[in-house]
Motif scaffolding. Sequence first.
Motif, PDB file in Angstrom:
ATOM      1  N   ALA A  15      53.895  82.064 108.927  1.00 54.05           N
ATOM      2  CA  ALA A  15      53.203  81.384 107.832  1.00 54.05           C
ATOM      3  C   ALA A  15      53.667  81.906 106.482  1.00 54.05           C
ATOM      4  CB  ALA A  15      51.692  81.548 107.976  1.00 54.05           C
ATOM      5  N   ILE A  16      53.657  83.210 106.309  1.00 57.92           N
ATOM      6  CA  ILE A  16      53.994  83.765 105.004  1.00 57.92           C
ATOM      7  C   ILE A  16      55.498  83.755 104.739  1.00 57.92           C
ATOM      8  CG2 ILE A  16      54.000  86.191 105.710  1.00 57.92           C
ATOM      9  CD1 ILE A  16      52.608  84.792 102.415  1.00 57.92           C
ATOM     10  N   VAL A  17      56.301  84.019 105.767  1.00 57.65           N
ATOM     11  CA  VAL A  17      57.751  84.087 105.558  1.00 57.65           C
ATOM     12  C   VAL A  17      58.330  82.712 105.216  1.00 57.65           C
ATOM     13  CG1 VAL A  17      59.955  84.492 106.723  1.00 57.65           C
ATOM     14  CG2 VAL A  17      58.117  86.166 106.905  1.00 57.65           C
ATOM     15  N   PHE A  18      58.042  81.702 106.042  1.00 58.16           N
ATOM     16  CA  PHE A  18      58.635  80.387 105.810  1.00 58.16           C
ATOM     17  C   PHE A  18      58.102  79.722 104.541  1.00 58.16           C
ATOM     18  CE2 PHE A  18      59.451  80.311 110.566  1.00 58.16           C
ATOM     19  CZ  PHE A  18      60.799  80.562 110.429  1.00 58.16           C
ATOM     20  N   SER A  19      56.796  79.846 104.287  1.00 55.64           N
ATOM     21  CA  SER A  19      56.260  79.233 103.074  1.00 55.64           C
ATOM     22  C   SER A  19      56.776  79.951 101.831  1.00 55.64           C
ATOM     23  CB  SER A  19      54.733  79.193 103.095  1.00 55.64           C
ATOM     24  OG  SER A  19      54.199  80.496 103.146  1.00 55.64           O
ATOM     25  N   SER A  20      56.989  81.259 101.919  1.00 53.67           N
ATOM     26  CA  SER A  20      57.559  81.994 100.782  1.00 53.67           C
ATOM     27  C   SER A  20      59.023  81.633 100.569  1.00 53.67           C
ATOM     28  CB  SER A  20      57.419  83.501 100.993  1.00 53.67           C
ATOM     29  OG  SER A  20      56.063  83.870 100.943  1.00 53.67           O
ATOM     30  N   LEU A  21      59.746  81.399 101.644  1.00 49.87           N
ATOM     31  CA  LEU A  21      61.130  80.928 101.497  1.00 49.87           C
ATOM     32  C   LEU A  21      61.177  79.574 100.785  1.00 49.87           C
ATOM     33  CD1 LEU A  21      62.760  81.881 104.930  1.00 49.87           C
ATOM     34  CD2 LEU A  21      63.423  82.718 102.676  1.00 49.87           C
ATOM     35  N   GLY A  22      60.281  78.678 101.159  1.00 49.89           N
ATOM     36  CA  GLY A  22      60.205  77.387 100.488  1.00 49.89           C
ATOM     37  C   GLY A  22      59.843  77.536  99.023  1.00 49.89           C
ATOM     38  N   ALA A  23      58.877  78.406  98.736  1.00 51.21           N
ATOM     39  CA  ALA A  23      58.475  78.638  97.343  1.00 51.21           C
ATOM     40  C   ALA A  23      59.623  79.242  96.540  1.00 51.21           C
ATOM     41  CB  ALA A  23      57.251  79.547  97.301  1.00 51.21           C
ATOM     42  N   ALA A  24      60.340  80.173  97.143  1.00 44.80           N
ATOM     43  CA  ALA A  24      61.455  80.813  96.439  1.00 44.80           C
ATOM     44  C   ALA A  24      62.575  79.820  96.158  1.00 44.80           C
ATOM     45  CB  ALA A  24      61.986  81.985  97.268  1.00 44.80           C
ATOM     46  N   TYR A  25      62.900  78.987  97.139  1.00 45.62           N
ATOM     47  CA  TYR A  25      63.952  77.985  96.928  1.00 45.62           C
ATOM     48  C   TYR A  25      63.540  76.993  95.847  1.00 45.62           C
ATOM     49  CZ  TYR A  25      67.386  74.350  97.648  1.00 45.62           C
ATOM     50  OH  TYR A  25      68.383  73.433  97.445  1.00 45.62           O
ATOM     51  N   GLY A  26      62.305  76.494  95.936  1.00 44.54           N
ATOM     52  CA  GLY A  26      61.824  75.543  94.940  1.00 44.54           C
ATOM     53  C   GLY A  26      61.818  76.124  93.541  1.00 44.54           C
ATOM     54  N   THR A  27      61.408  77.380  93.422  1.00 41.22           N
ATOM     55  CA  THR A  27      61.393  78.047  92.122  1.00 41.22           C
ATOM     56  C   THR A  27      62.808  78.239  91.589  1.00 41.22           C
ATOM     57  OG1 THR A  27      59.334  79.191  92.670  1.00 41.22           O
ATOM     58  CG2 THR A  27      60.677  80.144  90.916  1.00 41.22           C
ATOM     59  N   ALA A  28      63.706  78.712  92.439  1.00 41.88           N
ATOM     60  CA  ALA A  28      65.074  78.975  92.000  1.00 41.88           C
ATOM     61  C   ALA A  28      65.799  77.690  91.606  1.00 41.88           C
ATOM     62  CB  ALA A  28      65.842  79.694  93.106  1.00 41.88           C
ATOM     63  N   LYS A  29      65.702  76.681  92.455  1.00 42.45           N
ATOM     64  CA  LYS A  29      66.406  75.419  92.185  1.00 42.45           C
ATOM     65  C   LYS A  29      65.851  74.745  90.932  1.00 42.45           C
ATOM     66  CE  LYS A  29      69.154  72.097  93.950  1.00 42.45           C
ATOM     67  NZ  LYS A  29      70.529  72.086  93.502  1.00 42.45           N
ATOM     68  N   SER A  30      64.523  74.721  90.781  1.00 42.59           N
ATOM     69  CA  SER A  30      63.921  74.140  89.581  1.00 42.59           C
ATOM     70  C   SER A  30      64.264  74.966  88.355  1.00 42.59           C
ATOM     71  CB  SER A  30      62.405  74.060  89.731  1.00 42.59           C
ATOM     72  OG  SER A  30      62.048  73.207  90.777  1.00 42.59           O
ATOM     73  N   GLY A  31      64.293  76.281  88.511  1.00 42.77           N
ATOM     74  CA  GLY A  31      64.624  77.162  87.399  1.00 42.77           C
ATOM     75  C   GLY A  31      66.019  76.928  86.866  1.00 42.77           C
ATOM     76  N   GLY A  62      50.722  79.671 102.660  1.00 39.68           N
ATOM     77  CA  GLY A  62      51.111  80.571 103.742  1.00 39.68           C
ATOM     78  C   GLY A  62      50.265  81.828 103.769  1.00 39.68           C
ATOM     79  N   LEU A  63      49.949  82.351 102.602  1.00 35.35           N
ATOM     80  CA  LEU A  63      49.119  83.553 102.520  1.00 35.35           C
ATOM     81  C   LEU A  63      47.720  83.308 103.079  1.00 35.35           C
ATOM     82  CD1 LEU A  63      48.798  86.478 101.506  1.00 35.35           C
ATOM     83  CD2 LEU A  63      48.058  85.507  99.320  1.00 35.35           C
ATOM     84  N   VAL A  64      47.148  82.152 102.771  1.00 35.54           N
ATOM     85  CA  VAL A  64      45.804  81.823 103.263  1.00 35.54           C
ATOM     86  C   VAL A  64      45.780  81.775 104.782  1.00 35.54           C
ATOM     87  CG1 VAL A  64      44.097  79.957 103.386  1.00 35.54           C
ATOM     88  CG2 VAL A  64      45.046  80.632 101.176  1.00 35.54           C
ATOM     89  N   VAL A  65      46.730  81.058 105.378  1.00 39.30           N
ATOM     90  CA  VAL A  65      46.742  80.932 106.838  1.00 39.30           C
ATOM     91  C   VAL A  65      47.081  82.270 107.489  1.00 39.30           C
ATOM     92  CG1 VAL A  65      47.898  79.819 108.783  1.00 39.30           C
ATOM     93  CG2 VAL A  65      47.172  78.465 106.836  1.00 39.30           C
ATOM     94  N   ALA A  66      48.005  83.023 106.919  1.00 39.34           N
ATOM     95  CA  ALA A  66      48.340  84.336 107.481  1.00 39.34           C
ATOM     96  C   ALA A  66      47.116  85.256 107.457  1.00 39.34           C
ATOM     97  CB  ALA A  66      49.496  84.968 106.710  1.00 39.34           C
ATOM     98  N   LEU A 141      49.148  73.039 105.708  1.00 42.84           N
ATOM     99  CA  LEU A 141      47.980  73.909 105.541  1.00 42.84           C
ATOM    100  C   LEU A 141      46.776  73.361 106.290  1.00 42.84           C
ATOM    101  CD1 LEU A 141      46.507  76.294 104.112  1.00 42.84           C
ATOM    102  CD2 LEU A 141      46.020  74.682 102.259  1.00 42.84           C
ATOM    103  N   ILE A 142      46.539  72.070 106.167  1.00 40.01           N
ATOM    104  CA  ILE A 142      45.387  71.449 106.837  1.00 40.01           C
ATOM    105  C   ILE A 142      45.514  71.566 108.354  1.00 40.01           C
ATOM    106  CG2 ILE A 142      44.233  69.230 107.266  1.00 40.01           C
ATOM    107  CD1 ILE A 142      44.952  68.541 104.297  1.00 40.01           C
ATOM    108  N   VAL A 143      46.689  71.259 108.882  1.00 35.24           N
ATOM    109  CA  VAL A 143      46.901  71.362 110.333  1.00 35.24           C
ATOM    110  C   VAL A 143      46.761  72.814 110.781  1.00 35.24           C
ATOM    111  CG1 VAL A 143      48.611  71.108 112.175  1.00 35.24           C
ATOM    112  CG2 VAL A 143      48.279  69.280 110.513  1.00 35.24           C
TER     113      VAL A 143
END
Length: 154
Positions: A15-31, A62-66, A141-143
């Motif tokens: 939960a935390i690893v994959f969602s953080s990877l997505g957040a990091a990619y989205g932040t970097a690419k948008s940045g 991811g943090l919430v579910v973890a 998150l809902i699932v």
Amino acid sequence: VSTQSTGGCMGAASAIVFSSLGAAYGTAKSGVGISAMAVMKPDLIMKSIIPVVMAGILAIYGLVVAALIVQSITPAPAYTLFMSFCDFAAGLSVGICGLASGFAIGIVGDAGVRSTAQQPKLFVGMILILIFAEVLGLYGLIVGIILHIRASAS
């Protein structure tokens, strides 16, 4: 030796690893898009920060579910194999949905802020597309929460 808690631990980590990877990619690419756009129109930086904020929210999912999963892990007799697999599935659902959502937010954010700098009328369209990309993470998150509640109810 009982290995029933392994699924729960793997679910929390996923939960935390994959969602953080997505957040990091989205932040970097948008940045990258924000940086390129800011060279010509520095007054639009704060308006263009929205994709970065939306990407950061994915890590919170991811943090919430973890945290929910970790709180439910107990020694073997109380923590059944069914609970373990449900928690593993919950972690994977939020994590992989967050990863996919982060990819979408990054790509749309990069192209969106660059095009909005050239044509301000595209801003609303970019925001709508970002919302549809973000909701993919929310579905995970809902699932994940439903799976965790199902595991806890057993």
